[in-house]
Design a protein around this motif. Structure first.
Motif, PDB file in Angstrom:
ATOM      1  N   LEU A 211      -9.701 -10.564  -1.798  1.00  0.00           N
ATOM      2  CA  LEU A 211      -9.344  -9.598  -2.832  1.00  0.00           C
ATOM      3  C   LEU A 211      -7.869  -9.606  -3.207  1.00  0.00           C
ATOM      4  CD1 LEU A 211     -11.410  -6.519  -1.574  1.00  0.00           C
ATOM      5  CD2 LEU A 211     -12.095  -8.291  -3.197  1.00  0.00           C
ATOM      6  N   TRP A 212      -7.004 -10.074  -2.319  1.00  0.00           N
ATOM      7  CA  TRP A 212      -5.572  -9.908  -2.545  1.00  0.00           C
ATOM      8  C   TRP A 212      -5.071 -10.834  -3.640  1.00  0.00           C
ATOM      9  CZ3 TRP A 212      -5.891  -5.741  -0.195  1.00  0.00           C
ATOM     10  CH2 TRP A 212      -6.513  -5.625   1.051  1.00  0.00           C
ATOM     11  N   GLY A 213      -4.029 -10.382  -4.365  1.00  0.00           N
ATOM     12  CA  GLY A 213      -3.445 -11.232  -5.399  1.00  0.00           C
ATOM     13  C   GLY A 213      -3.229 -10.501  -6.710  1.00  0.00           C
ATOM     14  N   ILE A 214      -3.171 -11.264  -7.796  1.00  0.00           N
ATOM     15  CA  ILE A 214      -2.866 -10.742  -9.127  1.00  0.00           C
ATOM     16  C   ILE A 214      -4.143 -10.622  -9.955  1.00  0.00           C
ATOM     17  CG2 ILE A 214      -1.661 -11.219 -11.301  1.00  0.00           C
ATOM     18  CD1 ILE A 214       0.492 -12.633  -9.718  1.00  0.00           C
ATOM     19  N   TYR A 215      -4.249  -9.515 -10.688  1.00  0.00           N
ATOM     20  CA  TYR A 215      -5.361  -9.294 -11.618  1.00  0.00           C
ATOM     21  C   TYR A 215      -4.811  -8.785 -12.952  1.00  0.00           C
ATOM     22  CZ  TYR A 215      -8.288  -9.596  -7.462  1.00  0.00           C
ATOM     23  OH  TYR A 215      -8.895 -10.038  -6.306  1.00  0.00           O
ATOM     24  N   HIS A 216      -5.596  -9.006 -13.980  1.00  0.00           N
ATOM     25  CA  HIS A 216      -5.278  -8.440 -15.290  1.00  0.00           C
ATOM     26  C   HIS A 216      -6.284  -7.352 -15.624  1.00  0.00           C
ATOM     27  CE1 HIS A 216      -3.215 -12.390 -16.800  1.00  0.00           C
ATOM     28  NE2 HIS A 216      -2.502 -11.738 -15.896  1.00  0.00           N
ATOM     29  N   TYR A 217      -5.777  -6.238 -16.147  1.00  0.00           N
ATOM     30  CA  TYR A 217      -6.660  -5.255 -16.771  1.00  0.00           C
ATOM     31  C   TYR A 217      -6.019  -4.774 -18.066  1.00  0.00           C
ATOM     32  CZ  TYR A 217      -9.421  -1.575 -18.427  1.00  0.00           C
ATOM     33  OH  TYR A 217     -10.202  -0.843 -19.295  1.00  0.00           O
ATOM     34  N   ALA A 218      -6.816  -4.784 -19.124  1.00  0.00           N
ATOM     35  CA  ALA A 218      -6.395  -4.229 -20.407  1.00  0.00           C
ATOM     36  C   ALA A 218      -7.643  -3.758 -21.128  1.00  0.00           C
ATOM     37  CB  ALA A 218      -5.667  -5.282 -21.238  1.00  0.00           C
ATOM     38  N   ASP A 219      -7.513  -2.688 -21.890  1.00  0.00           N
ATOM     39  CA  ASP A 219      -8.654  -2.245 -22.691  1.00  0.00           C
ATOM     40  C   ASP A 219      -9.028  -3.330 -23.704  1.00  0.00           C
ATOM     41  OD1 ASP A 219      -8.728   0.120 -21.317  1.00  0.00           O
ATOM     42  OD2 ASP A 219      -7.822   1.329 -22.904  1.00  0.00           O
ATOM     43  N   SER A 220     -10.287  -3.360 -24.091  1.00  0.00           N
ATOM     44  CA  SER A 220     -10.775  -4.437 -24.959  1.00  0.00           C
ATOM     45  C   SER A 220     -10.413  -4.186 -26.416  1.00  0.00           C
ATOM     46  CB  SER A 220     -12.291  -4.577 -24.826  1.00  0.00           C
ATOM     47  OG  SER A 220     -12.943  -3.396 -25.253  1.00  0.00           O
ATOM     48  N   ASP A 221     -10.566  -5.248 -27.204  1.00  0.00           N
ATOM     49  CA  ASP A 221     -10.276  -5.273 -28.635  1.00  0.00           C
ATOM     50  C   ASP A 221      -8.780  -5.453 -28.868  1.00  0.00           C
ATOM     51  OD1 ASP A 221     -10.467  -5.253 -31.357  1.00  0.00           O
ATOM     52  OD2 ASP A 221     -10.754  -3.089 -31.546  1.00  0.00           O
ATOM     53  N   ALA A 222      -8.291  -6.664 -28.553  1.00  0.00           N
ATOM     54  CA  ALA A 222      -6.888  -6.987 -28.818  1.00  0.00           C
ATOM     55  C   ALA A 222      -6.622  -6.865 -30.312  1.00  0.00           C
ATOM     56  CB  ALA A 222      -6.575  -8.404 -28.351  1.00  0.00           C
ATOM     57  N   CYS A 223      -5.424  -6.449 -30.649  1.00  0.00           N
ATOM     58  CA  CYS A 223      -5.087  -6.208 -32.049  1.00  0.00           C
ATOM     59  C   CYS A 223      -3.579  -6.286 -32.238  1.00  0.00           C
ATOM     60  CB  CYS A 223      -5.600  -4.840 -32.495  1.00  0.00           C
ATOM     61  SG  CYS A 223      -4.806  -3.458 -31.627  1.00  0.00           S
ATOM     62  N   THR A 224      -3.134  -6.206 -33.498  1.00  0.00           N
ATOM     63  CA  THR A 224      -1.706  -6.141 -33.764  1.00  0.00           C
ATOM     64  C   THR A 224      -1.216  -4.704 -33.606  1.00  0.00           C
ATOM     65  OG1 THR A 224      -1.953  -5.687 -36.125  1.00  0.00           O
ATOM     66  CG2 THR A 224      -1.918  -8.021 -35.437  1.00  0.00           C
ATOM     67  N   MET A 225       0.095  -4.552 -33.517  1.00  0.00           N
ATOM     68  CA  MET A 225       0.667  -3.212 -33.453  1.00  0.00           C
ATOM     69  C   MET A 225       0.334  -2.430 -34.726  1.00  0.00           C
ATOM     70  SD  MET A 225       2.301  -1.074 -31.596  1.00  0.00           S
ATOM     71  CE  MET A 225       3.124  -2.024 -30.317  1.00  0.00           C
ATOM     72  N   HIS A 226       0.307  -3.121 -35.856  1.00  0.00           N
ATOM     73  CA  HIS A 226      -0.026  -2.467 -37.134  1.00  0.00           C
ATOM     74  C   HIS A 226      -1.442  -1.916 -37.103  1.00  0.00           C
ATOM     75  CE1 HIS A 226      -1.547  -2.655 -41.387  1.00  0.00           C
ATOM     76  NE2 HIS A 226      -0.486  -1.887 -41.538  1.00  0.00           N
ATOM     77  N   THR A 227      -2.395  -2.708 -36.610  1.00  0.00           N
ATOM     78  CA  THR A 227      -3.790  -2.263 -36.531  1.00  0.00           C
ATOM     79  C   THR A 227      -3.929  -1.062 -35.606  1.00  0.00           C
ATOM     80  OG1 THR A 227      -4.621  -4.486 -36.974  1.00  0.00           O
ATOM     81  CG2 THR A 227      -6.129  -2.961 -35.875  1.00  0.00           C
ATOM     82  N   PHE A 228      -3.243  -1.102 -34.467  1.00  0.00           N
ATOM     83  CA  PHE A 228      -3.297   0.010 -33.522  1.00  0.00           C
ATOM     84  C   PHE A 228      -2.734   1.281 -34.154  1.00  0.00           C
ATOM     85  CE2 PHE A 228      -1.205   2.227 -29.807  1.00  0.00           C
ATOM     86  CZ  PHE A 228      -2.384   2.746 -29.291  1.00  0.00           C
ATOM     87  N   ALA A 229      -1.577   1.165 -34.800  1.00  0.00           N
ATOM     88  CA  ALA A 229      -0.952   2.339 -35.416  1.00  0.00           C
ATOM     89  C   ALA A 229      -1.844   2.936 -36.503  1.00  0.00           C
ATOM     90  CB  ALA A 229       0.406   1.955 -35.995  1.00  0.00           C
ATOM     91  N   LYS A 230      -2.451   2.091 -37.313  1.00  0.00           N
ATOM     92  CA  LYS A 230      -3.352   2.586 -38.369  1.00  0.00           C
ATOM     93  C   LYS A 230      -4.528   3.346 -37.764  1.00  0.00           C
ATOM     94  CE  LYS A 230      -4.671   0.501 -42.021  1.00  0.00           C
ATOM     95  NZ  LYS A 230      -5.244  -0.493 -42.968  1.00  0.00           N
ATOM     96  N   ALA A 231      -5.113   2.799 -36.702  1.00  0.00           N
ATOM     97  CA  ALA A 231      -6.259   3.449 -36.072  1.00  0.00           C
ATOM     98  C   ALA A 231      -5.862   4.802 -35.489  1.00  0.00           C
ATOM     99  CB  ALA A 231      -6.833   2.551 -34.986  1.00  0.00           C
ATOM    100  N   VAL A 232      -4.692   4.856 -34.851  1.00  0.00           N
ATOM    101  CA  VAL A 232      -4.225   6.107 -34.268  1.00  0.00           C
ATOM    102  C   VAL A 232      -3.996   7.155 -35.345  1.00  0.00           C
ATOM    103  CG1 VAL A 232      -2.292   7.209 -33.068  1.00  0.00           C
ATOM    104  CG2 VAL A 232      -3.222   5.043 -32.219  1.00  0.00           C
ATOM    105  N   ILE A 233      -3.324   6.765 -36.420  1.00  0.00           N
ATOM    106  CA  ILE A 233      -2.998   7.728 -37.468  1.00  0.00           C
ATOM    107  C   ILE A 233      -4.253   8.199 -38.201  1.00  0.00           C
ATOM    108  CG2 ILE A 233      -1.767   8.008 -39.659  1.00  0.00           C
ATOM    109  CD1 ILE A 233       0.456   6.235 -38.446  1.00  0.00           C
ATOM    110  N   THR A 234      -5.253   7.358 -38.314  1.00  0.00           N
ATOM    111  CA  THR A 234      -6.528   7.790 -38.885  1.00  0.00           C
ATOM    112  C   THR A 234      -7.126   8.925 -38.066  1.00  0.00           C
ATOM    113  OG1 THR A 234      -6.992   5.613 -39.827  1.00  0.00           O
ATOM    114  CG2 THR A 234      -8.879   7.065 -39.471  1.00  0.00           C
TER     115      THR A 234
END
Length: 300
Positions: A211-234
């Motif tokens: 189990l020991w070592g490095i892992y990646h976790y990120a929420d799914s649906d990679a996007c640009t900063m512009h796309t993220f900001a638009k979704a948040v403001i909506t």
């Protein structure tokens, strides 16, 4: 009610960071024992040493101190490294499991595909280089340790990106965001759940695979900063009145988040799925929940 393991317990270093605060709330809701220390006290050597000595029998130590600093912050990364080494020595001596929060920013963003755990860090910027050095210091020590690199964190904390974005939408008519900077927006609450899920499996004595070592976790649906900001403001528009009318995609050099060449910080999360069975959660599902908590507080 779920019966908790009699040995599952946590020290949370950086309990006022985004992930640290989320971890406190999660453990509290699950009635799992924990002891927490705020960031400012962790930087006081005598206070930290006394804290670790007092709680040396606690099984897991979550180091959530090293979140990516805000643009205006000027941290002493040599001090970060020194603190990380001190923690590594203390937790190793106490036979504790060290959980380290790291970041996709250990990479340069130059990859055309999602980054794997086996890719070599190549940030070239102070924060990313510092985190890569801290990771290696922990892993070379040979102790029981797990590093989790995460995507762009968001939370309902008032001083962080999401709150700043909401304030800007309320106060300004036009906003601009990078269309070349891409990655995985990631809810800090989801990261807390990841650390707990990992700890529960370690606590159960799982030995295969290692189990020991490095892992990646990120929420799914990679996007640009512009796309993220638009979704948040909506979502914000559906919850409160705002002034913003235009959300532009721009990469002019005078922007705070200006990116003149495409940069991709998307993380591959297949390893954490295959090892721990942890699936990515869509960030869009979390945004409304987090904004509800944020908008319960008065806007500046």
């Amino acid at each position: 009610m779920i019966d908790n393991s009699p040995t599952l317990s946590f020290l949370i270093l950086g309990s006022d960071s985004q992930v640290g605060a989320a971890m406190v709330q999660l453990l509290k809701s699950r009635s799992i024992p924990y002891v927490a220390l705020r960031c400012e006290h962790c930087w006081q050597e005598d206070a930290l040493r006394a804290f670790l000595a007092e709680h040396r029998k606690v099984q897991f130590v979550l180091n959530a101190l090293f979140e990516q600093p805000e643009e205006s912050a000027q941290p002493d990364f040599k001090q970060w490294y020194s603190l990380a080494q001190r923690l590594q020595v203390e937790t190793h001596a106490n036979k504790q499991v060290l959980l380290l929060l790291s970041s996709a920013q250990v990479f340069s963003g130059g990859s055309a595909r999602p980054y794997l755990e086996t890719d070599q860090p190549d940030a070239g910027l102070p924060y990313g280089d510092a985190m890569a050095a801290i990771e290696q210091s922990v892993l070379k020590a040979g102790q029981q340790s797990i590093v989790v690199r995460v995507g762009w964190l968001f939370s309902d904390q008032p001083e962080h990106f999401l709150a700043c974005l909401v304030d800007a939408a309320v106060q300004q008519e036009k906003l601009s965001f990078s269309g070349k900077l891409s990655g995985n927006p990631t809810d800090s609450n989801a990261v807390a759940k990841v650390f707990l899920a990992i700890a529960e499996q370690v606590d159960c004595g799982v030995e295969e695979p290692a189990l020991w070592g490095i892992y990646h976790y990120a929420d799914s649906d990679a996007c640009t900063m512009h796309t993220f900001a638009k979704a948040v403001i909506t979502v914000v528009k559906s919850m409160t009145e705002v002034r913003v009318e235009s959300i532009l995609e721009s990469d002019s050099p005078d922007m705070v988040d200006a990116v003149l060449q495409p940069e991709n910080y998307e993380l591959s999360c297949r390893k954490i799925l295959s090892t721990f069975g942890i699936k990515q959660r869509p960030w869009r599902r979390s945004v409304q929940e987090v904004l509800t908590g944020l908008l319960d507080e008065p806007l500046s």
